[in-house]
Motif scaffolding. Structure first.
Motif, PDB file in Angstrom:
ATOM      1  N   THR A 139       0.844  -1.238  -0.063  1.00  0.00           N
ATOM      2  CA  THR A 139      -0.158  -0.079   0.151  1.00  0.00           C
ATOM      3  C   THR A 139       0.870   1.017   0.056  1.00  0.00           C
ATOM      4  O   THR A 139       1.858   1.086   0.575  1.00  0.00           O
ATOM      5  N   SER A 140       0.312   2.320  -0.522  1.00  0.00           N
ATOM      6  CA  SER A 140       1.059   3.441  -0.380  1.00  0.00           C
ATOM      7  C   SER A 140       0.856   4.029   0.877  1.00  0.00           C
ATOM      8  O   SER A 140      -0.090   3.829   1.713  1.00  0.00           O
ATOM      9  N   VAL A 141       1.677   4.680   1.480  1.00  0.00           N
ATOM     10  CA  VAL A 141       1.449   5.375   2.847  1.00  0.00           C
ATOM     11  C   VAL A 141       0.257   6.453   3.026  1.00  0.00           C
ATOM     12  O   VAL A 141      -0.409   6.325   3.899  1.00  0.00           O
ATOM     13  N   SER A 142      -0.013   7.187   2.030  1.00  0.00           N
ATOM     14  CA  SER A 142      -0.993   7.994   1.957  1.00  0.00           C
ATOM     15  C   SER A 142      -2.562   7.277   1.884  1.00  0.00           C
ATOM     16  O   SER A 142      -3.553   7.625   2.525  1.00  0.00           O
ATOM     17  N   GLU A 143      -2.354   6.330   1.293  1.00  0.00           N
ATOM     18  CA  GLU A 143      -3.811   5.318   1.082  1.00  0.00           C
ATOM     19  C   GLU A 143      -3.925   4.594   2.575  1.00  0.00           C
ATOM     20  O   GLU A 143      -5.094   4.678   3.077  1.00  0.00           O
ATOM     21  N   MET A 144      -2.773   3.902   3.018  1.00  0.00           N
ATOM     22  CA  MET A 144      -2.962   3.493   4.509  1.00  0.00           C
ATOM     23  C   MET A 144      -3.506   4.421   5.345  1.00  0.00           C
ATOM     24  O   MET A 144      -4.436   4.051   6.343  1.00  0.00           O
TER      25      MET A 144
END
Length: 247
Positions: free
Chosen positions: A132-137
């Motif tokens: 996952t991207s950090v922003s999505e998480m």
């Protein structure tokens, strides 16, 4: 008779044997195999089929952005990367040891490619992986607070054997997100491995999280058991653009 046998195999959920039984019977007759050798052969088919199905399920759940392997990576373009260290990571022993990997470098230098290649190897070795991207998480965790599903979502990011967090530092992080990020890292600390890709060196992580104390706590937990790659090369995308211009 064969249809009856296949129906019984399906009833017992032996699809690996069901799919190969006719071919295997013909082979056994041709080679005059013993009953024991024939049984061993069809059981091996069942094992292979179940392993393939397990891999496919785990691969789909991993949510990888693309299928990238280390064979596709141009190490000659990124000489700052120690290929031996990458090969060591591909053994996935770091997962058993609960260690982390951090790829630091400018955009386009191959961080996501290498993290994906390691993740695929982990899947092949029967590990559970989540990318996952950090922003999505962080968006997922923040949204979960509104419907009281925060701890369920948090558990979603904690339980995989390997969690790949892509693009740390690429987007400005809201103040509240640092706490959520710390929750994930602290709960995985010494329990599960993390791969992080970032364009920010460690000394600038306080800029990412805004809170210096929290940033230090996060950094301490990540770096304590980490294999670190500092990629100094140029962007692959720039290389491809130059090639098109030259042509």
């Amino acid at each position: 008779m064969m249809n009856n046998i296949k129906n019984k195999l399906k009833l017992f959920k032996l699809s690996g044997i069901c799919n190969s039984i006719e071919e295997r019977l013909a082979y056994a007759n041709e080679k005059s195999l013993s009953y024991i050798d024939f049984l061993d052969m069809i059981l091996e088919d069942e094992i292979n089929n179940r392993n393939d199905n397990s891999y496919k399920k785990r691969y789909n759940k991993a949510k990888l952005p693309a299928h990238k392997t280390v064979e596709d990576f141009d190490f000659s373009y990124q000489p700052s990367i120690d290929k031996k260290m990458i090969n060591d990571c591909l053994t996935c022993s770091f997962i058993k040891e609960k260690k982390n990997i951090v790829f630091i470098g400018n955009p386009g230098t191959g961080k996501t490619h290498l993290s994906t290649a390691v993740a695929i190897q982990a899947l092949k070795k029967n590990h559970k992986v989540l990318f996952t991207s950090v922003s999505e998480m962080l968006h997922t965790l923040h949204s979960a607070k509104a419907d009281n599903s925060y701890y369920n979502k948090l558990n979603f990011f904690i339980t995989p054997d390997l969690l790949v967090l892509d693009e740390l530092g690429f987007k400005k992080m809201p103040n509240y997100s640092a706490d959520d990020f710390f929750d994930v890292i602290s709960r995985r600390y010494e329990k599960g491995s993390v791969i992080i890709t970032t364009n920010k060196p460690f000394e600038l992580w306080s800029d990412i999280f805004t809170d210096a104390i929290l940033s230090s706590a996060i950094l301490d937990r990540i770096v304590h058991y980490s294999i670190i790659f500092n990629i100094k090369g140029n962007s692959y995308r720039t290389k491809k653009l130059k090639k098109r211009e030259d042509n």
